[in-house]
Write a protein that holds these residues in place. Structure first.
Motif, PDB file in Angstrom:
ATOM      1  N   ALA A 369       0.842  -1.198   0.000  1.00 50.08           N
ATOM      2  CA  ALA A 369       0.000   0.000   0.000  1.00 50.08           C
ATOM      3  C   ALA A 369       0.875   1.245   0.000  1.00 50.08           C
ATOM      4  CB  ALA A 369      -0.924  -0.014   1.210  1.00 50.08           C
ATOM      5  N   ASP A 370       1.609   1.419  -1.108  1.00 50.68           N
ATOM      6  CA  ASP A 370       2.417   2.617  -1.352  1.00 50.68           C
ATOM      7  C   ASP A 370       1.592   3.530  -2.242  1.00 50.68           C
ATOM      8  OD1 ASP A 370       4.350   1.280   0.052  1.00 50.68           O
ATOM      9  OD2 ASP A 370       5.647   0.894  -1.673  1.00 50.68           O
ATOM     10  N   LEU A 371       1.126   4.640  -1.697  1.00 52.67           N
ATOM     11  CA  LEU A 371       0.134   5.466  -2.366  1.00 52.67           C
ATOM     12  C   LEU A 371       0.524   6.932  -2.311  1.00 52.67           C
ATOM     13  CD1 LEU A 371      -2.941   3.906  -0.511  1.00 52.67           C
ATOM     14  CD2 LEU A 371      -2.015   3.154  -2.710  1.00 52.67           C
ATOM     15  N   VAL A 372       0.133   7.666  -3.339  1.00 51.80           N
ATOM     16  CA  VAL A 372       0.318   9.114  -3.332  1.00 51.80           C
ATOM     17  C   VAL A 372      -0.986   9.766  -3.794  1.00 51.80           C
ATOM     18  CG1 VAL A 372       1.371   9.065  -5.644  1.00 51.80           C
ATOM     19  CG2 VAL A 372       1.691  11.050  -4.181  1.00 51.80           C
ATOM     20  N   VAL A 373      -1.429  10.749  -3.027  1.00 55.79           N
ATOM     21  CA  VAL A 373      -2.631  11.521  -3.344  1.00 55.79           C
ATOM     22  C   VAL A 373      -2.193  12.823  -3.994  1.00 55.79           C
ATOM     23  CG1 VAL A 373      -4.698  12.620  -2.435  1.00 55.79           C
ATOM     24  CG2 VAL A 373      -3.856  10.482  -1.399  1.00 55.79           C
ATOM     25  N   LEU A 374      -2.742  13.100  -5.177  1.00 59.01           N
ATOM     26  CA  LEU A 374      -2.370  14.274  -5.959  1.00 59.01           C
ATOM     27  C   LEU A 374      -3.604  15.114  -6.245  1.00 59.01           C
ATOM     28  CD1 LEU A 374      -0.310  12.246  -8.571  1.00 59.01           C
ATOM     29  CD2 LEU A 374       0.706  13.752  -6.863  1.00 59.01           C
ATOM     30  N   ASP A 375      -3.462  16.434  -6.173  1.00 58.02           N
ATOM     31  CA  ASP A 375      -4.568  17.285  -6.584  1.00 58.02           C
ATOM     32  C   ASP A 375      -4.582  17.402  -8.112  1.00 58.02           C
ATOM     33  OD1 ASP A 375      -2.666  19.233  -7.313  1.00 58.02           O
ATOM     34  OD2 ASP A 375      -2.926  20.377  -5.476  1.00 58.02           O
ATOM     35  N   ARG A 376      -5.488  18.191  -8.646  1.00 60.45           N
ATOM     36  CA  ARG A 376      -5.650  18.255 -10.098  1.00 60.45           C
ATOM     37  C   ARG A 376      -4.463  18.916 -10.791  1.00 60.45           C
ATOM     38  NH1 ARG A 376      -9.521  14.822 -12.309  1.00 60.45           N
ATOM     39  NH2 ARG A 376     -10.531  14.087 -10.397  1.00 60.45           N
ATOM     40  N   ALA A 377      -3.668  19.656 -10.042  1.00 58.53           N
ATOM     41  CA  ALA A 377      -2.444  20.235 -10.602  1.00 58.53           C
ATOM     42  C   ALA A 377      -1.250  19.303 -10.394  1.00 58.53           C
ATOM     43  CB  ALA A 377      -2.168  21.589  -9.973  1.00 58.53           C
ATOM     44  N   LEU A 378      -1.508  18.100  -9.888  1.00 61.46           N
ATOM     45  CA  LEU A 378      -0.498  17.071  -9.625  1.00 61.46           C
ATOM     46  C   LEU A 378       0.486  17.477  -8.532  1.00 61.46           C
ATOM     47  CD1 LEU A 378       0.219  15.710 -13.241  1.00 61.46           C
ATOM     48  CD2 LEU A 378      -1.559  15.049 -11.602  1.00 61.46           C
ATOM     49  N   ASN A 379      -0.012  18.256  -7.579  1.00 60.96           N
ATOM     50  CA  ASN A 379       0.770  18.530  -6.383  1.00 60.96           C
ATOM     51  C   ASN A 379       0.501  17.448  -5.350  1.00 60.96           C
ATOM     52  OD1 ASN A 379       1.812  21.183  -7.208  1.00 60.96           O
ATOM     53  ND2 ASN A 379      -0.321  21.838  -7.057  1.00 60.96           N
ATOM     54  N   VAL A 380       1.543  17.025  -4.657  1.00 56.03           N
ATOM     55  CA  VAL A 380       1.415  15.953  -3.667  1.00 56.03           C
ATOM     56  C   VAL A 380       0.659  16.468  -2.447  1.00 56.03           C
ATOM     57  CG1 VAL A 380       2.681  14.435  -2.107  1.00 56.03           C
ATOM     58  CG2 VAL A 380       3.514  14.796  -4.435  1.00 56.03           C
ATOM     59  N   GLN A 381      -0.369  15.716  -2.058  1.00 57.86           N
ATOM     60  CA  GLN A 381      -1.155  16.073  -0.879  1.00 57.86           C
ATOM     61  C   GLN A 381      -0.937  15.102   0.283  1.00 57.86           C
ATOM     62  OE1 GLN A 381      -2.965  18.965  -0.739  1.00 57.86           O
ATOM     63  NE2 GLN A 381      -1.964  19.304  -2.716  1.00 57.86           N
ATOM     64  N   GLN A 382      -0.837  13.818  -0.017  1.00 56.88           N
ATOM     65  CA  GLN A 382      -0.604  12.813   1.019  1.00 56.88           C
ATOM     66  C   GLN A 382       0.252  11.696   0.424  1.00 56.88           C
ATOM     67  OE1 GLN A 382      -4.147  11.470   3.234  1.00 56.88           O
ATOM     68  NE2 GLN A 382      -5.279  13.130   2.257  1.00 56.88           N
ATOM     69  N   VAL A 383       1.073  11.073   1.272  1.00 57.81           N
ATOM     70  CA  VAL A 383       1.908   9.956   0.839  1.00 57.81           C
ATOM     71  C   VAL A 383       1.823   8.860   1.895  1.00 57.81           C
ATOM     72  CG1 VAL A 383       4.229   9.182   0.212  1.00 57.81           C
ATOM     73  CG2 VAL A 383       3.484  11.503  -0.367  1.00 57.81           C
ATOM     74  N   PHE A 384       1.650   7.620   1.422  1.00 57.34           N
ATOM     75  CA  PHE A 384       1.584   6.475   2.319  1.00 57.34           C
ATOM     76  C   PHE A 384       2.608   5.430   1.862  1.00 57.34           C
ATOM     77  CE2 PHE A 384      -2.431   8.601   2.467  1.00 57.34           C
ATOM     78  CZ  PHE A 384      -2.859   8.505   3.780  1.00 57.34           C
ATOM     79  N   VAL A 385       3.406   4.973   2.785  1.00 60.26           N
ATOM     80  CA  VAL A 385       4.379   3.906   2.514  1.00 60.26           C
ATOM     81  C   VAL A 385       3.972   2.692   3.344  1.00 60.26           C
ATOM     82  CG1 VAL A 385       6.794   3.192   2.612  1.00 60.26           C
ATOM     83  CG2 VAL A 385       6.217   5.560   2.060  1.00 60.26           C
ATOM     84  N   GLY A 386       3.624   1.604   2.671  1.00 55.85           N
ATOM     85  CA  GLY A 386       3.132   0.430   3.389  1.00 55.85           C
ATOM     86  C   GLY A 386       1.907   0.716   4.213  1.00 55.85           C
ATOM     87  N   GLY A 387       1.074   1.623   3.722  1.00 60.50           N
ATOM     88  CA  GLY A 387      -0.173   1.959   4.420  1.00 60.50           C
ATOM     89  C   GLY A 387      -0.024   2.990   5.514  1.00 60.50           C
ATOM     90  N   GLU A 388       1.199   3.399   5.835  1.00 61.35           N
ATOM     91  CA  GLU A 388       1.431   4.371   6.892  1.00 61.35           C
ATOM     92  C   GLU A 388       1.667   5.760   6.295  1.00 61.35           C
ATOM     93  OE1 GLU A 388       1.258   3.822  10.180  1.00 61.35           O
ATOM     94  OE2 GLU A 388       0.718   1.727   9.779  1.00 61.35           O
ATOM     95  N   ARG A 389       0.984   6.750   6.858  1.00 63.27           N
ATOM     96  CA  ARG A 389       1.166   8.120   6.407  1.00 63.27           C
ATOM     97  C   ARG A 389       2.612   8.540   6.656  1.00 63.27           C
ATOM     98  NH1 ARG A 389      -2.130  12.925   6.037  1.00 63.27           N
ATOM     99  NH2 ARG A 389      -0.723  14.575   5.366  1.00 63.27           N
ATOM    100  N   VAL A 390       3.237   9.079   5.634  1.00 66.77           N
ATOM    101  CA  VAL A 390       4.617   9.527   5.764  1.00 66.77           C
ATOM    102  C   VAL A 390       4.622  10.900   6.430  1.00 66.77           C
ATOM    103  CG1 VAL A 390       6.700  10.185   4.515  1.00 66.77           C
ATOM    104  CG2 VAL A 390       5.386   8.204   3.777  1.00 66.77           C
ATOM    105  N   SER A 391       5.353  11.031   7.514  1.00 64.86           N
ATOM    106  CA  SER A 391       5.407  12.318   8.200  1.00 64.86           C
ATOM    107  C   SER A 391       6.098  13.337   7.308  1.00 64.86           C
ATOM    108  CB  SER A 391       6.170  12.200   9.519  1.00 64.86           C
ATOM    109  OG  SER A 391       7.506  11.859   9.307  1.00 64.86           O
ATOM    110  N   GLY A 392       5.629  14.553   7.358  1.00 62.62           N
ATOM    111  CA  GLY A 392       6.204  15.616   6.536  1.00 62.62           C
ATOM    112  C   GLY A 392       5.599  15.703   5.151  1.00 62.62           C
ATOM    113  N   ALA A 393       4.699  14.771   4.771  1.00 58.99           N
ATOM    114  CA  ALA A 393       4.037  14.886   3.471  1.00 58.99           C
ATOM    115  C   ALA A 393       3.153  16.125   3.466  1.00 58.99           C
ATOM    116  CB  ALA A 393       3.210  13.645   3.164  1.00 58.99           C
ATOM    117  N   ALA A 394       3.032  16.718   2.282  1.00 60.17           N
ATOM    118  CA  ALA A 394       2.253  17.960   2.163  1.00 60.17           C
ATOM    119  C   ALA A 394       0.794  17.708   2.507  1.00 60.17           C
ATOM    120  CB  ALA A 394       2.372  18.510   0.760  1.00 60.17           C
TER     121      ALA A 394
END
Length: 394
Positions: A369-394
């Motif tokens: 569960a390595d995931l990245v959430v992007l807005d419509r301008a493709l800016n990073v909003q959330q990042v998950f590594v192995g299902g865990e929210r990565v600290s410091g993600a936008a």
């Protein structure tokens, strides 16, 4: 552990976008990819993409993998996670024997999860087997002829994790190196080379399957024409475009390559044989100024200026200073590549090149569960590594 559901997302699959969809994860794995659902995390229609995979990265946030400390490794991994990269292969620079050994030792020590950062999924051993005239911005330090006394110690890591070694096909003993260690699990790239078309063709027959940063630090017919008589002959550039056996990569920071060259690479190689890489150095997320490319005190001094690394005299490029999210935006908005394919080049394609596509690279049941959430301008909003929210993600 409770199942987490990401709902109301626009899924970025390898071949299409799926609006109003959901992904469920449990114990670090994707357990369901489906249609509309109600869940704890409503993404409001934003893009949900697989985490990015960077095959070629030197540093970020003031640190370089050649600094030779675990904290430097972790700092780089945390930096690139903020830009959507969830897996990467630390990449060395031209250095000295002890520095190479320390780099490889740390890759082995930190293989796997890095807390709050991108996961180290392999090692890219890059430098000693370059052709010196094609070293680019790398320090003019230890260039080696491949021999058992150096190759044996440099390739031991392949017993434990994916190891990629770059070699210029024209250097002495290049064939011996590839034919000896490819059967032992080492993956070979060709790069930093002034080799001819025929030398690259030979390298393909030995087992080379990937070419580093297309168009950069490599020979073409014009460069070879400066030193050779007629007839004109092709170099590494032309061979890379010609041979279907070869995958390659582009630095899509908008500075190294123009949109037309990115379009050419995409048209000729296609999204399954073309990866996006950052090739970034320690100046990512840092202000303009002077930095060490490679280890502090023994690397090469370069500048971060106008969104790219350049040599101190300003006459040549000296590495990228952007994250993978920036490269994705360049490929999609500037080069016109459809979003599913641009994301594929930043995720599934590099995973396949490294041979880890069964674990990462796409939104599929059973994968991490390595995931990245992007807005419509493709800016990073959330990042998950192995299902865990990565600290410091936008």
């Amino acid at each position: 552990m409770a199942v987490t559901v990401f709902a109301n997302a626009t899924l970025v699959l390898p071949d299409r976008l799926v609006p109003n969809a959901s992904v469920a994860i449990d114990r670090g794995r994707i357990v369901e990819v489906g249609g509309p659902a109600k869940g704890a995390i409503d993404l409001g229609g934003m893009y949900l993409a697989p985490g990015f995979v960077d095959l070629h990265v030197h540093g970020g946030d003031g640190a370089d993998f050649m600094d030779g400390t675990a904290e430097a490794f972790r700092a780089v991994c945390r930096c690139h996670a903020r830009h959507g990269t969830t897996s990467l292969t630390p990449t060395s620079t031209v250095a000295t024997g002890p520095q190479y050994d320390q780099f490889l030792a740390l890759c082995g020590e930190l293989y796997g999860d890095v807390p709050s950062g991108a996961r180290i999924i392999g090692s890219h051993f890059y430098g000693p087997y370059f052709a010196r005239p094609a070293r680019g911005c790398h320090p003019d330090q230890e260039f080696l002829v491949p021999k058992p006394e150096n190759a044996d110690r440099f390739t031991k890591l392949a017993e434990r994790m994916p190891l990629v070694v770059t070699v210029a096909p024209e250097i002495e003993n290049a064939e011996w190196l590839v034919r000896t260690y490819a059967p032992r699990g080492v993956r070979f790239n060709a790069g930093h080379s002034h080799g001819t078309f025929s030398q690259v063709e030979a390298a393909v027959s030995w087992g080379v399957r990937h070419i580093d940063h297309l168009f950069c630090a490599m020979s073409d017919r014009a460069r070879l024409r400066l030193s050779q008589a007629f007839p004109m002959r092709g170099g590494m550039l032309e061979a890379t475009l010609f041979f279907d056996e070869l995958s390659t990569e582009v630095i899509a920071d908008g500075k190294h390559l123009s949109p037309d060259l990115l379009r050419l690479a995409y048209k000729v190689k296609g999204p399954d044989r073309l990866a996006l890489v950052t090739d970034s150095m320690r100046a990512v997320d840092q202000p303009d100024g002077e930095y060490w490319f490679g280890a502090i005190g023994s690397g090469e001094r370069v500048l971060k200026k106008d969104g790219v690394g350049v040599t101190l005299d300003g006459t040549a490029l000296a590495s990228c200073v952007m994250g993978m999210d920036h490269c994705l935006r360049t490929m999609h908005f500037s080069a016109g590549v459809p979003l599913p394919e641009a994301v594929r080049m930043a995720s599934l394609t590099p995973a396949r090149i490294l041979g880890v596509e069964s674990e990462i690279g796409s939104l599929e049941v059973g994968k991490r569960a390595d995931l990245v959430v992007l807005d419509r301008a493709l800016n990073v909003q959330q990042v998950f590594v192995g299902g865990e929210r990565v600290s410091g993600a936008a």
